[in-house]
Design a protein around this motif. Sequence first.
Motif, PDB file in Angstrom:
ATOM      1  N   GLU A 226      20.021  26.558 -31.509  1.00  0.00           N
ATOM      2  CA  GLU A 226      19.601  27.927 -31.293  1.00  0.00           C
ATOM      3  C   GLU A 226      19.749  28.751 -32.574  1.00  0.00           C
ATOM      4  O   GLU A 226      20.844  28.929 -33.096  1.00  0.00           O
ATOM      5  CB  GLU A 226      20.433  28.573 -30.183  1.00  0.00           C
ATOM      6  CG  GLU A 226      19.955  29.977 -29.808  1.00  0.00           C
ATOM      7  CD  GLU A 226      20.713  30.559 -28.635  1.00  0.00           C
ATOM      8  OE1 GLU A 226      20.460  31.726 -28.297  1.00  0.00           O
ATOM      9  OE2 GLU A 226      21.558  29.840 -28.067  1.00  0.00           O
ATOM     10  N   GLY A 227      18.615  29.196 -33.069  1.00  0.00           N
ATOM     11  CA  GLY A 227      18.614  30.049 -34.250  1.00  0.00           C
ATOM     12  C   GLY A 227      18.604  29.339 -35.575  1.00  0.00           C
ATOM     13  O   GLY A 227      18.581  29.995 -36.625  1.00  0.00           O
ATOM     14  N   GLY A 228      18.628  28.006 -35.567  1.00  0.00           N
ATOM     15  CA  GLY A 228      18.688  27.319 -36.845  1.00  0.00           C
ATOM     16  C   GLY A 228      18.229  25.877 -36.787  1.00  0.00           C
ATOM     17  O   GLY A 228      17.814  25.359 -35.748  1.00  0.00           O
ATOM     18  N   LEU A 229      18.318  25.239 -37.932  1.00  0.00           N
ATOM     19  CA  LEU A 229      17.920  23.838 -38.070  1.00  0.00           C
ATOM     20  C   LEU A 229      18.981  23.141 -38.925  1.00  0.00           C
ATOM     21  O   LEU A 229      19.298  23.582 -40.030  1.00  0.00           O
ATOM     22  CB  LEU A 229      16.554  23.746 -38.759  1.00  0.00           C
ATOM     23  CG  LEU A 229      15.825  22.402 -38.698  1.00  0.00           C
ATOM     24  CD1 LEU A 229      15.338  22.126 -37.274  1.00  0.00           C
ATOM     25  CD2 LEU A 229      14.619  22.426 -39.641  1.00  0.00           C
ATOM     26  N   LEU A 230      19.535  22.052 -38.384  1.00  0.00           N
ATOM     27  CA  LEU A 230      20.533  21.266 -39.106  1.00  0.00           C
ATOM     28  C   LEU A 230      19.867  20.063 -39.744  1.00  0.00           C
ATOM     29  O   LEU A 230      19.079  19.363 -39.102  1.00  0.00           O
ATOM     30  CB  LEU A 230      21.633  20.803 -38.151  1.00  0.00           C
ATOM     31  CG  LEU A 230      22.624  19.760 -38.708  1.00  0.00           C
ATOM     32  CD1 LEU A 230      23.492  20.381 -39.802  1.00  0.00           C
ATOM     33  CD2 LEU A 230      23.485  19.182 -37.584  1.00  0.00           C
ATOM     34  N   ILE A 231      20.187  19.829 -41.013  1.00  0.00           N
ATOM     35  CA  ILE A 231      19.766  18.599 -41.689  1.00  0.00           C
ATOM     36  C   ILE A 231      21.031  17.771 -41.889  1.00  0.00           C
ATOM     37  O   ILE A 231      21.849  18.075 -42.763  1.00  0.00           O
ATOM     38  CB  ILE A 231      19.082  18.908 -43.030  1.00  0.00           C
ATOM     39  CG1 ILE A 231      17.881  19.826 -42.825  1.00  0.00           C
ATOM     40  CG2 ILE A 231      18.644  17.610 -43.718  1.00  0.00           C
ATOM     41  CD1 ILE A 231      17.163  20.216 -44.097  1.00  0.00           C
ATOM     42  N   PRO A 232      21.230  16.726 -41.066  1.00  0.00           N
ATOM     43  CA  PRO A 232      22.476  15.945 -41.143  1.00  0.00           C
ATOM     44  C   PRO A 232      22.690  15.234 -42.466  1.00  0.00           C
ATOM     45  O   PRO A 232      23.824  14.975 -42.864  1.00  0.00           O
ATOM     46  CB  PRO A 232      22.330  14.938 -39.992  1.00  0.00           C
ATOM     47  CG  PRO A 232      21.306  15.535 -39.084  1.00  0.00           C
ATOM     48  CD  PRO A 232      20.358  16.280 -39.981  1.00  0.00           C
ATOM     49  N   ASP A 233      21.591  14.898 -43.143  1.00  0.00           N
ATOM     50  CA  ASP A 233      21.699  14.167 -44.405  1.00  0.00           C
ATOM     51  C   ASP A 233      20.530  14.579 -45.294  1.00  0.00           C
ATOM     52  O   ASP A 233      19.422  14.061 -45.152  1.00  0.00           O
ATOM     53  CB  ASP A 233      21.673  12.659 -44.143  1.00  0.00           C
ATOM     54  CG  ASP A 233      21.896  11.831 -45.405  1.00  0.00           C
ATOM     55  OD1 ASP A 233      21.855  12.405 -46.508  1.00  0.00           O
ATOM     56  OD2 ASP A 233      22.109  10.607 -45.277  1.00  0.00           O
ATOM     57  N   VAL A 234      20.783  15.521 -46.196  1.00  0.00           N
ATOM     58  CA  VAL A 234      19.709  16.008 -47.066  1.00  0.00           C
ATOM     59  C   VAL A 234      19.166  14.880 -47.938  1.00  0.00           C
ATOM     60  O   VAL A 234      17.967  14.809 -48.224  1.00  0.00           O
ATOM     61  CB  VAL A 234      20.217  17.172 -47.948  1.00  0.00           C
ATOM     62  CG1 VAL A 234      19.130  17.625 -48.918  1.00  0.00           C
ATOM     63  CG2 VAL A 234      20.667  18.342 -47.076  1.00  0.00           C
ATOM     64  N   GLY A 235      20.045  13.957 -48.329  1.00  0.00           N
ATOM     65  CA  GLY A 235      19.611  12.826 -49.144  1.00  0.00           C
ATOM     66  C   GLY A 235      18.559  11.987 -48.439  1.00  0.00           C
ATOM     67  O   GLY A 235      17.622  11.491 -49.078  1.00  0.00           O
ATOM     68  N   ARG A 236      18.703  11.827 -47.140  1.00  0.00           N
ATOM     69  CA  ARG A 236      17.719  11.050 -46.383  1.00  0.00           C
ATOM     70  C   ARG A 236      16.368  11.760 -46.377  1.00  0.00           C
ATOM     71  O   ARG A 236      15.320  11.107 -46.514  1.00  0.00           O
ATOM     72  CB  ARG A 236      18.204  10.851 -44.952  1.00  0.00           C
ATOM     73  CG  ARG A 236      17.299   9.939 -44.122  1.00  0.00           C
ATOM     74  CD  ARG A 236      17.791   9.799 -42.701  1.00  0.00           C
ATOM     75  NE  ARG A 236      16.878   8.986 -41.913  1.00  0.00           N
ATOM     76  CZ  ARG A 236      16.883   8.921 -40.586  1.00  0.00           C
ATOM     77  NH1 ARG A 236      17.781   9.632 -39.897  1.00  0.00           N
ATOM     78  NH2 ARG A 236      16.009   8.162 -39.943  1.00  0.00           N
ATOM     79  N   LEU A 237      16.380  13.078 -46.221  1.00  0.00           N
ATOM     80  CA  LEU A 237      15.127  13.834 -46.265  1.00  0.00           C
ATOM     81  C   LEU A 237      14.478  13.701 -47.637  1.00  0.00           C
ATOM     82  O   LEU A 237      13.258  13.525 -47.745  1.00  0.00           O
ATOM     83  CB  LEU A 237      15.395  15.306 -45.939  1.00  0.00           C
ATOM     84  CG  LEU A 237      14.177  16.245 -45.986  1.00  0.00           C
ATOM     85  CD1 LEU A 237      13.086  15.782 -45.028  1.00  0.00           C
ATOM     86  CD2 LEU A 237      14.606  17.678 -45.665  1.00  0.00           C
ATOM     87  N   LYS A 238      15.276  13.730 -48.693  1.00  0.00           N
ATOM     88  CA  LYS A 238      14.729  13.566 -50.034  1.00  0.00           C
ATOM     89  C   LYS A 238      14.154  12.165 -50.230  1.00  0.00           C
ATOM     90  O   LYS A 238      13.140  11.996 -50.919  1.00  0.00           O
ATOM     91  CB  LYS A 238      15.816  13.854 -51.082  1.00  0.00           C
ATOM     92  CG  LYS A 238      16.219  15.312 -51.153  1.00  0.00           C
ATOM     93  CD  LYS A 238      17.306  15.524 -52.198  1.00  0.00           C
ATOM     94  CE  LYS A 238      17.669  17.001 -52.316  1.00  0.00           C
ATOM     95  NZ  LYS A 238      18.752  17.233 -53.317  1.00  0.00           N
ATOM     96  N   ASP A 239      14.811  11.136 -49.623  1.00  0.00           N
ATOM     97  CA  ASP A 239      14.287   9.787 -49.721  1.00  0.00           C
ATOM     98  C   ASP A 239      12.931   9.669 -49.047  1.00  0.00           C
ATOM     99  O   ASP A 239      12.028   8.981 -49.547  1.00  0.00           O
ATOM    100  CB  ASP A 239      15.266   8.800 -49.087  1.00  0.00           C
ATOM    101  CG  ASP A 239      16.527   8.601 -49.916  1.00  0.00           C
ATOM    102  OD1 ASP A 239      16.486   8.933 -51.115  1.00  0.00           O
ATOM    103  OD2 ASP A 239      17.528   8.128 -49.373  1.00  0.00           O
ATOM    104  N   LEU A 240      12.775  10.326 -47.900  1.00  0.00           N
ATOM    105  CA  LEU A 240      11.463  10.340 -47.242  1.00  0.00           C
ATOM    106  C   LEU A 240      10.418  10.974 -48.129  1.00  0.00           C
ATOM    107  O   LEU A 240       9.281  10.517 -48.190  1.00  0.00           O
ATOM    108  CB  LEU A 240      11.551  11.107 -45.911  1.00  0.00           C
ATOM    109  CG  LEU A 240      12.300  10.423 -44.752  1.00  0.00           C
ATOM    110  CD1 LEU A 240      12.331  11.378 -43.552  1.00  0.00           C
ATOM    111  CD2 LEU A 240      11.637   9.117 -44.358  1.00  0.00           C
ATOM    112  N   GLN A 241      10.826  12.036 -48.822  1.00  0.00           N
ATOM    113  CA  GLN A 241       9.921  12.725 -49.726  1.00  0.00           C
ATOM    114  C   GLN A 241       9.482  11.788 -50.854  1.00  0.00           C
ATOM    115  O   GLN A 241       8.298  11.729 -51.207  1.00  0.00           O
ATOM    116  CB  GLN A 241      10.614  13.967 -50.303  1.00  0.00           C
ATOM    117  CG  GLN A 241       9.835  14.655 -51.415  1.00  0.00           C
ATOM    118  CD  GLN A 241       8.506  15.170 -50.931  1.00  0.00           C
ATOM    119  OE1 GLN A 241       8.447  15.897 -49.960  1.00  0.00           O
ATOM    120  NE2 GLN A 241       7.446  14.766 -51.588  1.00  0.00           N
TER     121      GLN A 241
END
Length: 246
Positions: A226-241
């Motif tokens: 509610e009200g936000g977005l959690l990124i549990p592992d920013v490194g994983r998001l960068k790897d997808l990128q």
Amino acid sequence: MSISIHPSVSRLAAPVKGASDRSLRPVCFFDGVGDAILAEIGTRCRWAEVAEGEEIVTAGEFLDKVFFLRRGELRYLLYTRIGKIVALRGAQEGSFVGDTSLVGTTPVPYSVEAARTSLVASLPTRLFLECVDRDRDLARALVRHLVGREAQLADQIVELSTLNVQARIHNELIRLSRDGARPDGTAVIMPVPTHADLARRVCTQREAVSRELSHLQALGVVVRFEGGLLIPDVGRLKDLQIDLDL
């Protein structure tokens, strides 16, 4: 001295909680600028709370003032001839706004509005340029801002020209996560831009943003709350990128 401000801001002007909120020292645009000139600018500024969605600059106007963003976030919206809205890189807390007014003979090609409730100080461009003429450190701060803004827009052009929609959405999430980054590699984006706002930022349709966020949530890369977005592992998001860039 009474200083005029954009009508939409005047309507929204509200008492600021305390004198400390009106200080320009936390505005990173003024890093390296001396206390004396900063105090002079501060006494000439007009302060206002601007509600989310309210404009401080209207596309097509001849702007005669500059703004300093003390708190919040501002978005730049460019309107094409066919009515499409393109979001340029926005202004974050501590930014200078009002580049076009420095020339004074060119109408502003975009509108500027609050992405969330923001505290801004405004100053007539004439008074600001008088201070720039007298203070070398302030002149350097302005040059740093203009060079940085050029780099931001160049980076946006490269993204739009070379990355697909998924990659652009990932990049925007990574940018948004920086302020809420934690030492353990997690990050919180709060508040979260609407799907329509994210779509404007990356020049796509709202449906494409909805699909990609749902996909990322299914993978566990992002977690809504509610009200936000959690990124549990920013490194994983960068790897997808990185995978999308290849």
